[in-house]
Design an enzyme around this catalytic site. Structure first.
Site, PDB file in Angstrom:
ATOM      1  N   ASP A  16      79.508 -30.453  42.839  1.00 50.55           N
ATOM      2  CA  ASP A  16      80.021 -30.124  44.175  1.00 50.55           C
ATOM      3  C   ASP A  16      81.086 -29.030  44.144  1.00 50.55           C
ATOM      4  O   ASP A  16      82.181 -29.187  44.702  1.00 50.55           O
ATOM      5  CB  ASP A  16      80.595 -31.371  44.854  1.00 50.55           C
ATOM      6  CG  ASP A  16      79.665 -32.564  44.823  1.00 50.55           C
ATOM      7  OD1 ASP A  16      78.436 -32.346  44.799  1.00 50.55           O
ATOM      8  OD2 ASP A  16      80.145 -33.704  44.812  1.00 50.55           O
ATOM      9  N   GLU A  38      74.496 -31.514  54.564  1.00 47.54           N
ATOM     10  CA  GLU A  38      75.845 -31.863  54.104  1.00 47.54           C
ATOM     11  C   GLU A  38      76.488 -30.665  53.419  1.00 47.54           C
ATOM     12  O   GLU A  38      75.891 -29.590  53.321  1.00 47.54           O
ATOM     13  CB  GLU A  38      75.798 -33.053  53.140  1.00 47.54           C
ATOM     14  CG  GLU A  38      74.932 -32.826  51.922  1.00 47.54           C
ATOM     15  CD  GLU A  38      74.692 -34.102  51.118  1.00 47.54           C
ATOM     16  OE1 GLU A  38      75.158 -35.177  51.530  1.00 47.54           O
ATOM     17  OE2 GLU A  38      74.012 -34.019  50.070  1.00 47.54           O
TER      18      GLU A  38
END
Length: 559
Positions: free
Chosen positions: A34, A207
């Protein structure tokens, strides 16, 4: 003809002289998922997720986008990181880093324990503020955006409209304003993206949104498809910050899901990207990806951070447009710069002799220590761990000091001293994926005599299955332990001298620790670990050194 040959020779020589050096992907090897990035002055700053590992949210700095130095952690106080009771893949999800008017901002989600927050810093190397929480934000993956008019916003993943999903995985991207000084949410949230690129096709798990502005357009990039094999990155744009946003007709702008899973040295699950523009006007993307060791997408390193070029095509950004496959090597984006710290990519060795008064920043704890159970001063040149009742099978903070597995082919070794007469007291090396999936190579006692034992975790309770036990000489005090990863297998060794490794087992199933089998979002960790299996103890385990070596053959090949 001679003049033509001379000209060709000169052109070849010039091309060789001007050829740019190449870097190696992933730029952060091992469990660094991420990624988010920003540029401030001559430096680039990058953060990644850490879930329940502590310290939380590492902050890296680089001058060339390739060679990164770990300089701090955003979450660096045990009292602000209470994740006791949370399994290893909960905790801190998907941070974002941005810079505005003299301050760095990192936003993140602490799942189950407070939600979304922002921490700030004037100088990331010197520390971060305690989190300021956003209870009004119902979602995950928050990313700050500072508009040209001086107003600030959070963009994030949230529930379906009216909390009425049309299908499993139906999510939205939303935006809410916040006060730059107060860090409080202002007004009502708005929906920017409903479902994803095409709601009629039931896109899932939109997302990890980020917004930036270029040439009069607001661009919104986001991950879509879930963080496994179907992962991708998509882009939308709008003339207005609050929309409407139009999906790029050639989405996704990055994915590997359409490629042959049996291709050589695949990189899979690519997505969750962030962009940065260099000082020379080029654009690059950081994103997560995985390196499986067999064609059914088994991987133990977890999700790693990769770097690839971005090109603008007809007003839209496309990642890695010149290749189908994400590459292990690209030309350096900028002149190579040394960091003065150990490498984070390619083949390398890391060794710690514990001669300093503080642990190196690379070390990880499983949840935050609330008491002083480790010491570098009790015995000079050793890391001493109290043998405590806490176990890695529980959702607690055990005596566990870990280092990421960063290669498919790697080894971790250490020197251990443990004096005990109790069978429940054990210390040694873990290779740990989660509370139900690990192997433990340890020194202990059986039938009143010292032994080396190899355990496999139970998958339904806190028990461990003894795989191998070998006796030690009664006078043996110090031993060495080693775990090797070899793609789909682990090998376990011990030694009672400084020369000969003795095999415990050379062919232990590594797929048992893969994300495909174990689930979750993390990667494997080599850890020095000590436990008394729930019983009181006064014993101490001393580790005199730790060595990690990674050597993946793919880095020796030229693409």
């Amino acid at each position: 003809m001679k003049k033509l040959s001379l000209l060709i020779l000169m052109l070849v020589l010039f091309a060789c002289q001007t050829k740019r050096e190449q870097f190696t992907n992933p730029i952060l090897a091992g469990f660094y998922p991420d990624p988010s990035i920003c540029k401030v002055g001559e430096y680039y700053y990058l953060v990644t997720s850490t879930f329940v590992y502590y310290p939380g949210i590492p902050v890296f700095r680089s001058k060339d986008l390739v060679n990164w130095k770990l300089i701090s952690y955003v979450i660096h106080k045990p009292e602000i990181f209470n994740v006791e009771g949370s399994r290893v893949s909960r905790g801190l999800f998907a941070p974002s880093i941005r810079y505005h008017d003299g301050l760095f901002y990192v936003s993140c989600t602490l799942i189950d324990r407070g939600g979304n927050f922002i921490s700030t810093s004037a100088d990331p190397e010197k520390g971060w503020s305690d989190p300021t929480w956003f209870p009004q934000v119902n979602g995950i993956d928050p990313s700050p955006y500072f508009d040209e008019d001086g107003r600030a916003y959070l963009i994030y993943n949230s529930i379906a409209p009216d909390n009425a999903p049309l299908y499993d995985g139906h999510r939205t991207i939303r935006i809410i304003e916040f006060g730059i000084d107060s860090l409080n949410a202002i007004g009502e949230e708005s929906i920017l993206i409903n479902g994803g690129t095409d709601l009629s096709k039931k896109p899932v798990w939109i997302e990890a949104p980020h917004i930036f502005k270029k040439d009069g357009y607001y661009y919104l990039i986001a991950a879509e498809g879930g963080t496994a094999y179907q992962h991708s990155e998509v882009v939308f744009r709008s003339r207005s910050l609050t929309g409407p946003y139009i999906s790029y007709e050639k989405n996704p702008i990055l994915t590997q899901r359409h490629l042959d899973p049996k291709r050589t040295n695949p990189i899979t699950t690519t997505g969750h990207a962030d962009f940065v523009e260099t000082e020379n006007g080029e654009w690059w993307a950081v994103f997560l990806g995985c390196r499986p060791y067999v064609d059914k997408d088994y991987y133990n390193n977890g999700r790693e951070t990769f770097l690839a070029p971005v090109k603008w095509i007809d007003g839209w950004p496309v990642i890695n447009p010149d290749f189908d496959e994400v590459r292990y090597t690209y030309d350096y984006p900028l002149p190579k710069a040394e960091t003065g710290s150990r490498p984070q990519s390619g083949n390398f060795i890391f060794k710690d002799d514990f001669s300093t008064d503080q642990l190196a920043l690379e070390w990880m704890f499983l949840r935050a220590p609330k008491e002083a159970w480790y010491s570098l001063s009790d015995k000079t040149g050793s890391l001493n761990l109290k043998v405590r009742p806490e176990q890695c099978t529980e959702y607690v903070n055990p005596s566990f000091v870990g280092h990421r597995q960063q290669h498919l082919n790697s080894s971790a070794s250490t020197s251990l001293s443990l004096e005990t007469q109790k069978e429940n007291e054990k210390a040694g090396l873990l290779i740990f994926q989660n509370e139900e999936h690990f192997y433990f190579l340890c020194k202990s006692v059986a039938d009143g005599k010292p032994v080396v034992q190899l355990y496999q975790s139970g998958v339904k309770d806190s028990s461990m299955l003894l795989l191998v036990s070998k006796p030690l000489d009664i006078a043996t005090r110090d031993i060495r332990l080693k775990i090797e990863s070899k793609g789909d297998q682990y090998a376990f060794y011990y030694a009672t001298n400084n020369v000969d490794w003795i095999s415990m087992d050379r062919n232990v199933d590594a797929k048992f620790l893969s994300t495909q089998v174990a689930g979750g979002f993390v990667g494997c960790i080599y850890a020095m670990y000590a436990t008394s299996l729930g019983e009181p103890s006064t014993a101490t385990a001393s580790f005199d050194w730790f060595s990690y070596e990674g050597d993946d053959d793919v880095y020796k090949q030229k693409q």
